[in-house]
Design an enzyme around this catalytic site. Structure first.
Site, PDB file in Angstrom:
ATOM      1  N   ASN A  10     -34.186 -69.927  17.539  1.00  0.00           N
ATOM      2  CA  ASN A  10     -33.615 -71.072  17.226  1.00  0.00           C
ATOM      3  C   ASN A  10     -32.453 -71.257  17.718  1.00  0.00           C
ATOM      4  OD1 ASN A  10     -32.608 -73.417  16.033  1.00  0.00           O
ATOM      5  ND2 ASN A  10     -33.368 -73.226  13.963  1.00  0.00           N
ATOM      6  N   ARG A 100     -37.504 -73.074  19.451  1.00  0.00           N
ATOM      7  CA  ARG A 100     -37.280 -74.435  18.710  1.00  0.00           C
ATOM      8  C   ARG A 100     -36.572 -75.492  19.686  1.00  0.00           C
ATOM      9  NH1 ARG A 100     -33.268 -76.388  14.310  1.00  0.00           N
ATOM     10  NH2 ARG A 100     -34.141 -78.372  13.742  1.00  0.00           N
ATOM     11  N   HIS A 189     -37.330 -82.975  12.496  1.00  0.00           N
ATOM     12  CA  HIS A 189     -37.800 -82.075  11.304  1.00  0.00           C
ATOM     13  C   HIS A 189     -39.448 -81.888  11.311  1.00  0.00           C
ATOM     14  CE1 HIS A 189     -34.321 -82.685   8.483  1.00  0.00           C
ATOM     15  NE2 HIS A 189     -33.924 -81.504   9.233  1.00  0.00           N
ATOM     16  N   ARG A 250     -24.165 -86.114   6.653  1.00  0.00           N
ATOM     17  CA  ARG A 250     -24.488 -87.595   7.352  1.00  0.00           C
ATOM     18  C   ARG A 250     -24.841 -88.632   6.267  1.00  0.00           C
ATOM     19  NH1 ARG A 250     -29.257 -84.289  10.051  1.00  0.00           N
ATOM     20  NH2 ARG A 250     -28.077 -82.658  10.886  1.00  0.00           N
ATOM     21  N   GLU A 393     -40.856 -73.181   8.924  1.00  0.00           N
ATOM     22  CA  GLU A 393     -40.605 -73.902  10.398  1.00  0.00           C
ATOM     23  C   GLU A 393     -41.000 -72.643  11.225  1.00  0.00           C
ATOM     24  OE1 GLU A 393     -36.875 -75.851   9.017  1.00  0.00           O
ATOM     25  OE2 GLU A 393     -37.459 -77.260  10.509  1.00  0.00           O
TER      26      GLU A 393
END
Ligand code: AMP
Length: 407
Positions: A10, A100, A189, A250, A393
């Site tokens: 990742n 990823r 996601h 965010r 993940e």
């Protein structure tokens, strides 16, 4: 010996996270992270998780400090750590490297073996994910240069959401403009939403095809999804990961006219507004802290700004639970995951409070339990199950990559 190991990479702009998994038994052999790549004080933390006598390199957990110039040097350092554990990049047991990749556009809707053409297409998607795809591309390039013969698989954050119907994926703007600039809702996601929705069905003892689930992935970034019979039909993030829930830094949803107002009246540039909404908003913008632990601690001590930030976070969550209940019609489970969702029982309690009319009632004792296992936290007899399912993940990326290369 059959190759059953997958190295999951990742790559961020200045970091490289990795895990080595063995898909024969879905075990984790090593995890680690290189951070501050390109700086003087880079840091590599490597942890070997296999049982057995310590390898030549010594401790199972090793930290190395010192400059690591770029992603190539970072992956070479990781390869050296893995080799010291006897399981290097040249190991015949390695079946694939899984990458990823944040944005797959409309092109990539499933895991894909990377060749030159695929890499060029991922590069072409950079305008849609300028903060993420460049680092993902670099990670792929470096890994390919080190093991050109090994299958490398891209697993896209957007892929799980590609099944959203057109009416959920489209913004109600001029169709030609949307088409010309690829403006639509992609969602992110996805690897987590896929893993967690399936694990939730397993927790209920039912097949994914038979259950409707609302997944609330609440990490530093946060998103919700509505999954009908294993298929995603709606998600809260859009063209970019900025839309939807209140997040650590965010804003999530806002009136697009806020942007015009800040430009016209506030004199802010597009880049300044981009940075404001992505990096200095959400919990951080509202109260000065983006870590939910800090926000809750301060709110508990009577800090007004922290209390309002917490309430806004929870209010947005409730709106999405309600909206996705309407989208799905029948909901079998609401599932919390990621850093906040797995750990903050106060957030789960506040998000579900007052939703008995929708069939959501918590068991306060079950909700308060801390555990790394999937678990039900709803009250006995409640119409809709509420669950906590830790996300994974890396395991999902490894599983998808392995499935593709051994098919
Ligand atoms: P993630 O992006 O999934 O790693 O989640 C990171 C976020 O989870 C952090 O920024 C924290 O806000 C939150 N978090 C982690 N541990 C806890 C905890 N014990 N209680 C509340 N929030 C937590």
């Amino acid at each position: 010996m059959t190759a059953s190991r997958v190295l999951v990479l990742n790559s961020g702009s200045s970091s490289l996270k990795y895990q080595l998994l063995d898909m024969a038994d879905r075990s984790r052999l090593a995890v680690g992270l290189v951070e501050r790549i390109g700086e003087e004080n880079s840091r590599l933390v490597h942890e070997r998780l296999v049982d057995g006598p310590p390898p030549a390199a010594g401790d199972a957990k090793r930290e190395t400090l010192g400059p690591i110039a770029d992603h190539r040097a970072a992956l070479e350092a990781v390869a050296a750590e893995l080799a010291a554990d006897g399981t290097g990049l040249d190991s015949p047991e390695l079946a694939a490297i899984g990458h990823r990749v944040v944005h797959g556009g409309t092109k990539f809707t499933r895991p894909t073996v990377i060749d030159d053409e695929v890499l060029a297409e991922i590069r072409a998607l950079i305008p849609l994910a300028p903060l993420h795809n460049p680092a993902n591309v670099t990670g792929i390039e470096v890994a390919r240069s080190l093991r050109a013969d090994l299958p490398q698989v891209a697993v896209f954050d957007t892929a799980f959401h590609s099944t959203m119907p057109e009416h959920a994926a489209r913004y109600a703007i001029d169709a030609a403009t949307a088409e010309k600039y690829s403006v639509r809702r992609y969602g992110f996601h996805g690897t987590s939403h896929a893993y967690v929705s399936r694990a939730a069905a397993a927790l209920l003892g039912r097949a994914p095809e038979d259950v409707n689930v609302i997944v609330l992935h609440l990490g530093n970034g946060a998103s919700a999804s509505a999954v009908r019979g294993g298929v995603c039909v709606e998600t809260s993030m859009g063209l970019t990961p900025l839309e939807g829930l209140v997040m650590g830094t965010r804003s999530g949803d806002l009136d697009p006219a806020v942007v015009f107002h800040l430009a016209r009246v506030g004199g802010l540039s597009v880049d300044e507004i981009d940075s404001l909404l992505n990096k200095k908003s959400g919990l951080l913008g509202m109260c000065g802290d983006n870590d939910m632990r800090e926000v809750m601690r301060r709110a508990g001590e009577g800090d007004e700004a922290a209390a309002v930030a917490f309430a806004a976070y929870v209010h947005r969550l409730k709106k999405y639970i309600g909206a996705y209940t309407a989208v799905l019609g029948r909901v079998d489970a609401v599932v919390f995951t990621a850093g906040v969702g797995e750990n903050a029982h106060q957030v789960r309690e506040a998000a579900v409070e007052g939703l008995a009319g929708l069939g959501l009632v918590l068991d306060p004792q079950a909700n308060a339990v801390r555990s790394a296992r999937p678990r039900l936290i709803s009250a006995e007899g409640a119409r809709v199950a509420v669950a906590v399912v830790p996300t994974d993940e890396e395991l999902e990326i490894a599983a998808q990559a392995y499935e593709l290369v051994t098919r």
